[in-house]
Design a protein around this motif. Structure first.
Motif, PDB file in Angstrom:
ATOM      1  N   TRP A  52       0.102   2.231   3.886  1.00 52.98           N
ATOM      2  CA  TRP A  52      -0.675   3.470   3.825  1.00 52.98           C
ATOM      3  C   TRP A  52      -0.091   4.444   4.853  1.00 52.98           C
ATOM      4  CZ3 TRP A  52      -3.600   5.123   8.071  1.00 52.98           C
ATOM      5  CH2 TRP A  52      -3.801   4.185   9.075  1.00 52.98           C
ATOM      6  N   LEU A  93      -4.344  -3.960   7.916  1.00 46.23           N
ATOM      7  CA  LEU A  93      -3.464  -3.135   7.100  1.00 46.23           C
ATOM      8  C   LEU A  93      -2.659  -2.206   8.003  1.00 46.23           C
ATOM      9  CD1 LEU A  93      -6.121  -2.196   4.387  1.00 46.23           C
ATOM     10  CD2 LEU A  93      -4.519  -4.141   4.371  1.00 46.23           C
ATOM     11  N   ARG A 128      -6.926  -2.266  -4.045  1.00 41.42           N
ATOM     12  CA  ARG A 128      -5.758  -3.164  -4.065  1.00 41.42           C
ATOM     13  C   ARG A 128      -6.010  -4.396  -3.198  1.00 41.42           C
ATOM     14  NH1 ARG A 128       0.051   0.050  -3.899  1.00 41.42           N
ATOM     15  NH2 ARG A 128      -0.462   1.699  -5.395  1.00 41.42           N
ATOM     16  N   VAL A 129      -6.593  -4.186  -2.031  1.00 37.47           N
ATOM     17  CA  VAL A 129      -6.873  -5.299  -1.123  1.00 37.47           C
ATOM     18  C   VAL A 129      -7.898  -6.239  -1.751  1.00 37.47           C
ATOM     19  CG1 VAL A 129      -7.782  -5.953   1.133  1.00 37.47           C
ATOM     20  CG2 VAL A 129      -6.299  -3.948   0.928  1.00 37.47           C
ATOM     21  N   GLY A 144      -1.601  -6.290   4.842  1.00 35.57           N
ATOM     22  CA  GLY A 144      -1.015  -5.285   3.964  1.00 35.57           C
ATOM     23  C   GLY A 144      -0.269  -4.248   4.775  1.00 35.57           C
ATOM     24  N   VAL A 180      -0.289   4.712  -1.888  1.00 37.69           N
ATOM     25  CA  VAL A 180      -1.724   4.854  -2.192  1.00 37.69           C
ATOM     26  C   VAL A 180      -2.199   6.233  -1.740  1.00 37.69           C
ATOM     27  CG1 VAL A 180      -2.257   2.403  -2.126  1.00 37.69           C
ATOM     28  CG2 VAL A 180      -2.402   3.737  -0.024  1.00 37.69           C
ATOM     29  N   ALA A 182      -6.678   2.087  -1.774  1.00 40.49           N
ATOM     30  CA  ALA A 182      -6.164   1.024  -0.916  1.00 40.49           C
ATOM     31  C   ALA A 182      -7.128  -0.159  -0.896  1.00 40.49           C
ATOM     32  CB  ALA A 182      -5.950   1.558   0.501  1.00 40.49           C
ATOM     33  N   LEU A 242       0.813  -1.218   0.000  1.00 44.73           N
ATOM     34  CA  LEU A 242       0.000   0.000   0.000  1.00 44.73           C
ATOM     35  C   LEU A 242       0.844   1.264   0.000  1.00 44.73           C
ATOM     36  CD1 LEU A 242      -2.743  -1.083   2.571  1.00 44.73           C
ATOM     37  CD2 LEU A 242      -2.854  -1.166   0.074  1.00 44.73           C
TER      38      LEU A 242
END
Length: 587
Positions: A151, A177, A132-133, A148, A123, A129, A120
């Motif tokens: 971010w 994440l 992508r996940v 992940g 992003v 985000a 991430l």
């Protein structure tokens, strides 16, 4: 009489036996030995620095290596004496040769884990985000955790994401994440359920469970509360974990590093490192900092004592502790309120799990202390703590204690680094990554004491440079560019952010070589290319001392050609490897 003496000297020289053959020769390179004196505190090169006019020039062309040591540094024509029938020769074709690069603050498991997680980094929004996940999760069966990282919890601090969209798009996998710097985690509804986290869950001291107006967790946890979620994730097997460590270290070799300082090794990581070391599989040197949060491990090492000798691939004589949180998530401890959050000053000390008595015992037992401190109050109180230990145990100063990050320092505390012999271990990438929000946290006056490399240098402090990976991009060309220009990868801002704190190209390179050797007490073995030193060498396709001064943006296009650790080629780009195997480049 003079003629006779000259003849005798010539005869003696002719009669001298040739040196024993080397195992490896590096020829036709732009070699910078870094055996000249340090620059002044304002960056002016030493009088004996290799320069032509205002520009640096290489001070050698070739290096000969036998076993794990350098035996010769000089001209390509003179290195011929070290070539034997089994000597491997690398023709570098004018590439730049530096003392081996060292990243002095890493979290290597995370680098190895990245290949199995959602990336991430970079992003720009919650929606990006989540997209992508969502795509990543389709590769795995329902119920499997999706992890992940990357971010930016600092840049997003005014508009933190919530569980809502993530739960809608990925309802059948628990998702966790982690923020870029590890001080925030973001989860979906299923992850919260797996962790048993509800509106009744209390935040630990030094942490925050962000809740909505009705008191429900939003899916975001900050600072010391993050473990409430991370501890719920099933851990990798020992074999998987060791594979992560090896993958991370192998990546560092590929990226030009001969050593890392691992910032916070718990029992599991130490077990993996010791296993790889016993198998002779460590691709780079590891200077391990034991995690003070693993108190039992530290007490065992306190009884055993630190590693005293150098030369090992794994050295353990440092310990890592946390004093406060991060600036981006407003966890760093400040002397005055956050400019963008009145009434709030962050968390520190015992609130943040700082075990003062254990750390003091370890320091007295001969361990170097490396203490995470971000805010100006965090740095002041950390310096106070170190000073109290030195007052009771003056000989501890020789251990070269460190403050990791030293990110925001009050002007009154800047001279204390030099006075106490404390190294400021800092990350050039953090400056250019945090510039978009750091002034909002600190205000226009206080921000001038942030990422203040030149200010600390002028006050006589020793610096060490690193990436704090995986929170920041660890690639050396990015780090050098950030240190030299204080601009990001888009070359912004044009003049550099608070450009008065920039480093010169020489200082930037030293930050990842000679200065990091000093931080590990390796300065007699590492940090320079000279006979008798470790054969730790980095070869790259750009000259940072020249390009860094003339066109620093070109550094971002640089690449690593060869990494040599203890005389062994840990990485070689295909073209260099083919040339060496083919015997190319006779000196």
């Amino acid at each position: 009489m003079v003629l006779g003496a000259s003849c005798l000297c010539l005869a003696a020289a002719l009669a001298a036996p040739p040196p024993a053959p080397a195992d490896l020769l590096l020829v036709n390179g732009r070699v910078y030995t870094f055996t000249w004196d340090e620059p002044s505190i304002d960056g002016t090169p030493a009088a004996n620095a290799p320069r032509s006019g205002s520009s640096f020039r290489p001070d050698a062309q070739a290096v000969a290596i036998r076993g794990d040591r350098i035996v010769f540094v000089g001209r390509s024509r003179d290195v011929r004496a070290y070539q034997g029938p089994k000597t491997r020769v690398m023709d570098l074709g004018g590439a730049t040769v530096l003392p081996g690069l060292v990243d002095s603050h890493t979290h290597i498991v995370g680098l190895g884990e990245k290949q199995s997680q959602v990336d991430l980094v970079g992003v720009a929004s919650e929606a990006e985000a989540v997209a992508r996940v969502t795509a990543f999760a389709k590769r795995f069966p329902p119920g499997q955790w999706i992890l992940g990282r990357g971010w930016d919890e600092g840049a997003w601090a005014n508009h933190y994401p919530t569980k809502q969209l993530l739960s809608e798009r990925v309802p059948d996998h628990p998702v966790l994440l982690s923020g870029l710097h590890g001080f925030a985690v973001w989860a979906n509804r299923l992850a919260l359920e797996r962790a048993g986290l509800t509106r009744a869950t209390a935040a630990p001291e030094g942490g925050e469970i962000v809740k909505d107006a009705s008191g429900e967790p939003t899916g975001l946890l900050l600072n010391r509360a993050t473990y409430l979620l991370t501890d719920a994730v099933p851990g990798p097997t020992d074999e998987q974990y060791e594979a992560y460590v090896l993958a991370g270290l192998t990546r560092m070799a590929r990226d030009g590093y001969v050593a890392v300082h691992e910032a916070g090794a718990d029992r599991r990581l130490m077990k993996a490192l010791q296993s790889l070391d016993a198998q002779v599989r460590l691709p780079v040197r590891v200077y391990a900092m034991l995690s003070v949060r693993d108190a039992d491990l530290c007490r065992e090492w306190r009884r055993r004592g630190p590693d005293r000798e150098n030369g090992r691939m794994l050295t353990t004589r440092s310990v890592k502790a946390f004093y406060d949180g991060a600036l981006g998530s407003r966890g760093a401890r400040l002397l005055a309120d956050y400019s963008d959050r009145p009434g709030h000053r962050g968390v520190s000390g015992t609130q943040y799990g700082f075990d003062q008595s254990l750390l003091a015992e370890l320091m007295k037992g001969g361990f170097q202390a490396a203490i995470h401190a971000i805010g100006d109050a965090g740095n002041r109180e950390t310096l106070d703590f170190i000073e109290s230990v030195l007052r009771a145990q003056p000989e501890s100063r020789a251990l070269r204690h460190r403050i990791e990050h030293a990110q925001v320092v009050h002007p009154d505390d800047v001279p204390r680094f030099a006075r106490l012999g404390v190294i400021a271990s800092m990350e050039p990438p953090h400056c250019v990554e945090d510039k978009t929000w750091a002034e909002a946290r600190l205000g226009p006056v206080r921000v001038k004491g942030a990422y203040a490399w030149r200010t600390l240098r002028r006050a006589g402090a020793r610096l060490a440079f690193n990436s704090d990976l995986i929170g920041s991009d660890h690639h050396i060309f990015y780090g050098l560019h950030a240190a030299i220009t204080r601009r990001d990868k888009s070359l912004q801002p044009p003049g550099g952010w608070h450009a008065e704190e920039r480093m010169t190209p020489e200082e930037a390179v030293r930050g990842y070589t000679t200065w990091n050797a000093y931080a590990a007490s390796w300065e007699k073995e590492s940090g320079a290319l000279a006979p008798g030193r470790w054969a730790d060498v980095t070869v790259m396709d750009v000259d940072p001392l020249v390009v860094g001064a003339s066109d620093p943006g070109r550094l971002l296009r640089g690449s690593i050609l060869t990494t040599i650790v203890g005389g062994r080629v840990a990485y070689a780009a295909d073209a260099v490897d083919r040339a060496a195997r083919g015997g190319g480049g006779r000196p």
